[in-house]
Design a protein around this motif. Structure first.
Motif, PDB file in Angstrom:
ATOM      1  N   GLU A  81      12.498  -6.447  -1.813  1.00  0.00           N
ATOM      2  CA  GLU A  81      11.962  -7.627  -1.133  1.00  0.00           C
ATOM      3  C   GLU A  81      11.797  -8.813  -2.086  1.00  0.00           C
ATOM      4  O   GLU A  81      11.372  -9.893  -1.670  1.00  0.00           O
ATOM      5  N   GLY A  82      12.101  -8.598  -3.371  1.00  0.00           N
ATOM      6  CA  GLY A  82      12.034  -9.687  -4.340  1.00  0.00           C
ATOM      7  C   GLY A  82      10.667  -9.915  -4.942  1.00  0.00           C
ATOM      8  O   GLY A  82      10.335 -11.024  -5.350  1.00  0.00           O
ATOM      9  N   TYR A  83       9.861  -8.864  -5.012  1.00  0.00           N
ATOM     10  CA  TYR A  83       8.516  -8.967  -5.586  1.00  0.00           C
ATOM     11  C   TYR A  83       8.404  -8.142  -6.853  1.00  0.00           C
ATOM     12  O   TYR A  83       9.134  -7.173  -7.050  1.00  0.00           O
ATOM     13  N   GLN A  84       7.447  -8.540  -7.692  1.00  0.00           N
ATOM     14  CA  GLN A  84       7.173  -7.850  -8.947  1.00  0.00           C
ATOM     15  C   GLN A  84       5.682  -7.498  -8.987  1.00  0.00           C
ATOM     16  O   GLN A  84       4.840  -8.349  -8.723  1.00  0.00           O
ATOM     17  N   PRO A  85       5.342  -6.232  -9.309  1.00  0.00           N
ATOM     18  CA  PRO A  85       3.921  -5.863  -9.334  1.00  0.00           C
ATOM     19  C   PRO A  85       3.181  -6.542 -10.483  1.00  0.00           C
ATOM     20  O   PRO A  85       3.716  -6.686 -11.574  1.00  0.00           O
TER      21      PRO A  85
ATOM     22  N   THR B 193       0.839  -1.190   0.000  1.00  0.00           N
ATOM     23  CA  THR B 193       0.000   0.000   0.000  1.00  0.00           C
ATOM     24  C   THR B 193       0.876   1.242   0.000  1.00  0.00           C
ATOM     25  O   THR B 193       1.836   1.329   0.758  1.00  0.00           O
ATOM     26  N   VAL B 194       0.531   2.205  -0.856  1.00  0.00           N
ATOM     27  CA  VAL B 194       1.243   3.482  -0.896  1.00  0.00           C
ATOM     28  C   VAL B 194       0.678   4.342   0.228  1.00  0.00           C
ATOM     29  O   VAL B 194      -0.499   4.702   0.210  1.00  0.00           O
TER      30      VAL B 194
ATOM     31  N   LYS C 289      -6.472   5.700  -2.270  1.00  0.00           N
ATOM     32  CA  LYS C 289      -5.572   4.709  -1.701  1.00  0.00           C
ATOM     33  C   LYS C 289      -5.083   3.846  -2.862  1.00  0.00           C
ATOM     34  O   LYS C 289      -5.889   3.332  -3.636  1.00  0.00           O
ATOM     35  N   ILE C 290      -3.770   3.702  -2.994  1.00  0.00           N
ATOM     36  CA  ILE C 290      -3.193   2.910  -4.073  1.00  0.00           C
ATOM     37  C   ILE C 290      -2.588   1.648  -3.468  1.00  0.00           C
ATOM     38  O   ILE C 290      -1.794   1.719  -2.530  1.00  0.00           O
TER      39      ILE C 290
ATOM     40  N   GLN D  95       4.606   8.388   1.261  1.00  0.00           N
ATOM     41  CA  GLN D  95       5.418   7.655   0.290  1.00  0.00           C
ATOM     42  C   GLN D  95       5.018   8.019  -1.130  1.00  0.00           C
ATOM     43  O   GLN D  95       3.874   8.366  -1.399  1.00  0.00           O
ATOM     44  N   SER D  96       5.988   7.853  -2.033  1.00  0.00           N
ATOM     45  CA  SER D  96       5.674   7.993  -3.449  1.00  0.00           C
ATOM     46  C   SER D  96       5.493   6.590  -4.038  1.00  0.00           C
ATOM     47  O   SER D  96       5.910   5.596  -3.436  1.00  0.00           O
ATOM     48  N   ILE D  97       4.890   6.524  -5.207  1.00  0.00           N
ATOM     49  CA  ILE D  97       4.710   5.243  -5.887  1.00  0.00           C
ATOM     50  C   ILE D  97       6.076   4.633  -6.184  1.00  0.00           C
ATOM     51  O   ILE D  97       6.284   3.429  -6.014  1.00  0.00           O
TER      52      ILE D  97
END
Length: 72
Positions: free
Chosen positions: A33-37, A16-17, A63-64, A21-23
């Motif tokens: 963390e080793g993740y891909q959107p 969650t942004v 909310k993004i 925080q920025s995107i």
């Protein structure tokens, strides 16, 4: 028949942004963390106010949330 993979739940995560925080910061965090959107969801945030005895609902932000999977 679908495979039952106990690690499947650990392969997905939601990011969650937050307001401070920025995107780009969230995307960098995912990468570290080793993740891909895989999906981006924008949800409106509403505020309920009462004016002259009448309830009004007005948008006050958004909310993004990113759904992500483990990179291989």
């Amino acid at each position: 028949m679908p495979k039952n993979n106990k690690n499947n739940k650990n392969n997905k995560k939601r990011f969650t942004v937050e307001e401070d925080q920025s995107i780009e910061e969230v995307l960098d965090q995912m990468k570290q963390e080793g993740y891909q959107p895989v999906r981006r969801v924008e949800e409106p945030v509403f505020k309920e106010t009462e004016e002259n005895g009448e309830k009004k609902v007005e948008p006050v932000g958004r909310k993004i949330v990113f759904d992500a999977v483990k990179s291989e």
